[in-house]
Write an enzyme that holds these catalytic residues in place. Structure first.
Site, short mmCIF file in Angstrom:
data_model
loop_
_atom_site.label_atom_id
_atom_site.label_comp_id
_atom_site.label_asym_id
_atom_site.label_seq_id
_atom_site.Cartn_x
_atom_site.Cartn_y
_atom_site.Cartn_z
N GLY A 76 53.35 34.81 23.98
CA GLY A 76 51.93 34.65 24.27
C GLY A 76 51.52 35.49 25.46
N ASP A 119 68.21 34.33 28.58
CA ASP A 119 67.34 35.51 28.58
C ASP A 119 67.14 36.05 29.99
OD1 ASP A 119 65.86 37.47 27.34
OD2 ASP A 119 64.00 36.32 27.27
#
Length: 527
Positions: A233, A356
């Site tokens: 997003g 990540d």
């Protein structure tokens, strides 16, 4: 309707018991059930709705005791229970609700002593008429005094409290003396330690934020306030009503189920962690936008210096001391990242694998200290963690980003702490060479790991990020030698972390010890 914010059913002909399932509406802020014919007791499950502001049950046929569970609704501001048939005493826990500004329990069958703290101190905030068996309380309430036995009991309590207070006062004075001595000692040690910055925003309590507050705070999610976009997003700068400081709003792309799961995973991870080098979540928003579409967002502390990737790879800027990182800053940032990963792997309960780690997920505060963020695909290592949290990304494929993802993940291996160590090692190499692992120069058999390993130690200064030298005032042989020594040590550490075989990688605790030693040795030289 778990995302419902308001439920207003006043003035109908509803009857029966209030269903206990109302406690599942955990984001409910206003519940108005007054002027109906509800019977039975108040469900204990109302205590689950921590963000409830207004509860109105006036003019029903409710009975039983007012449950202590209401005292756990910490954000409750207005409570109306008048014209029912409640029995027993007023729960003392109500005085602990610091936000409670209006309490109406008129015309019930309550009895006993009125509590003497919190909202009960403000006679304009409470209404208790019609409860003839209530006693005591503030003189302005004009209630009958409580029985002699109660008064004697209270007198004994006051005597006991006085003794306890004197003993407590002595203990406090002694504690203050000890604290003062410790403070003096810490002041002396402070010069040799890095100051840990405390952010008041991380300690403050924020209620769950409604969608329209975020809409106003970001000026309609305008491009002017856009901080960055990703597959999940976008992130916006936001200033809430009546607030001066900025916050960061991470708005999830809920059009695909994977990003809705990412919201759940990040919420689950962030509520479990607390460390100075991890980004601090303030609150969340789970609602619907103006188009009736699902809306999910997280609010974080705002990091004015952006992310590490922007500093290592600035776009269209002439390198200067103001937009590049010194060697000392890089060492401090590396320490912050390593400390955060060590906390996640060794001290957080349950343990968390980030999955990540990369420069764009390392955010920099005003003082350039680093915060590890973006836990959207993290893995919580707990046997009884829900399957949603454990396997929310099991069908997505490789966990991580190209260039930083551990090679064993590409072969189908399960996520592990060693996968994070690999990403950490690549990030250390990038931090001190200024070269991205996905740079065009890498391909075929050459990657960042091999590029650095082949250059050490003779060509260390050649492969180091040249902008480091912008911050060096005197570039003599001694300075160059010390800087080369520091770079060799930290780059070798990065190589040891990014080895192909997981079992050959350095443990995070050893990485932390080594990284602190490297930084301390350089600071000793730099003064």
């Amino acid at each position: 309707m778990t995302n419902l914010n308001e439920l207003i059913l006043s003035g109908n002909q509803l009857s029966g018991q209030i269903p206990s399932s109302i406690g599942n509406c955990i984001v409910l802020q206003k519940l108005l059930l007054d002027k109906n014919s509800f019977e039975g007791s108040i469900p204990e499950s109302l205590g689950n709705i921590k963000g409830l502001n207004i509860l109105n049950l006036t003019a029903n046929k409710l009975s039983g005791r007012i449950p202590d569970a209401i005292g756990s609704i910490r954000d409750l501001q207005q409570l109306y229970l008048a014209n029912n048939s409640f029995l027993g005493s007023l729960p003392a826990v109500l005085k602990n609700l610091s936000s409670l500004s209006k309490l109406d329990v008129s015309f019930n069958n309550l009895q006993g002593e009125v509590p003497d703290g919190g909202v009960f101190r403000n006679i304009t905030a409470i209404a208790i008429a019609g409860n003839t068996n209530l006693c005591g309380g503030a003189p302005q309430l004009h209630l009958a005094p409580c029985s002699t036995s109660t008064s004697s009991k209270n007198k004994r309590k006051r005597t006991k409290s006085l003794v306890i207070s004197l003993a407590t006062t002595g203990a406090i004075l002694l504690s203050l003396l000890v604290i003062f001595l410790v403070w003096i000692l810490c002041k002396k040690l402070k010069q040799s330690q890095k100051t840990v910055v405390q952010y008041s925003v991380a300690e403050e309590h924020y209620e769950r934020i409604p969608y329209h507050a975020l809409l106003r705070g970001t000026n309609g999610f305008s491009e002017v306030n856009l901080l960055g976009r990703g597959s999940y997003g976008a992130v916006y700068k936001c200033i809430l009503d009546n607030e001066e400081r900025a916050l960061a709003v991470k708005v999830f792309n809920t059009g695909q189920s994977r990003y809705s799961k990412s919201f759940e995973v990040e919420c689950e991870a962030m509520r479990r962690i607390r460390h100075r080098s991890l980004i601090k979540i303030i609150t969340c928003c789970s609602s619907f936008n103006n188009h009736g579409q699902e809306f999910k967002a997280l609010l974080f502390e705002f990091m004015p210096n952006g992310n590490l990737d922007g500093w290592l790879h600035p776009k269209s800027q002439e390198p200067t001391t103001s937009n590049t990182l010194s060697l000392s800053q890089r060492l401090d940032i590396a320490i912050d990242i390593v400390d955060a990963v060590e906390y996640l792997h060794s001290y957080c309960q349950p343990l968390i694998i980030h999955c990540d780690l990369k420069p764009s997920n390392i955010l920099l505060a005003e003082d350039m200290s680093a915060r590890v963020g973006d836990f959207g695909i993290s893995r919580i290592l707990q046997e009884n963690t829900s399957k949603v949290m454990q396997n929310s990304y099991s069908t997505i494929g490789i966990r991580g980003s190209i260039g930083y993802v551990a090679p064993e993940y590409g072969e189908g291996s399960a996520v592990s702490t060693q996968g994070d160590i690999y990403s950490l090692g690549i990030m250390l190499l990038e931090l001190f060479t200024g070269r991205s692992p996905i740079d065009d120069m890498f391909g075929n058999s050459l990657d960042l790991h091999n590029f650095v390993e082949d250059a050490l130690p003779d060509r260390t200064l050649e492969i180091a990020d040249p902008t480091i030298w912008l911050h060096i005032e005197t570039k003599d042989n001694v300075t160059s030698s010390r800087i080369q020594e520091c770079l060799v040590s930290v780059l070798r550490l990065g190589i040891s972390c990014s080895k192909t075989q997981p079992r050959e990688r350095t443990s995070i605790r050893d990485v932390a010890v080594e990284m602190h030693a490297i930084r301390d040795a350089y600071l000793l030289f730099a003064g």
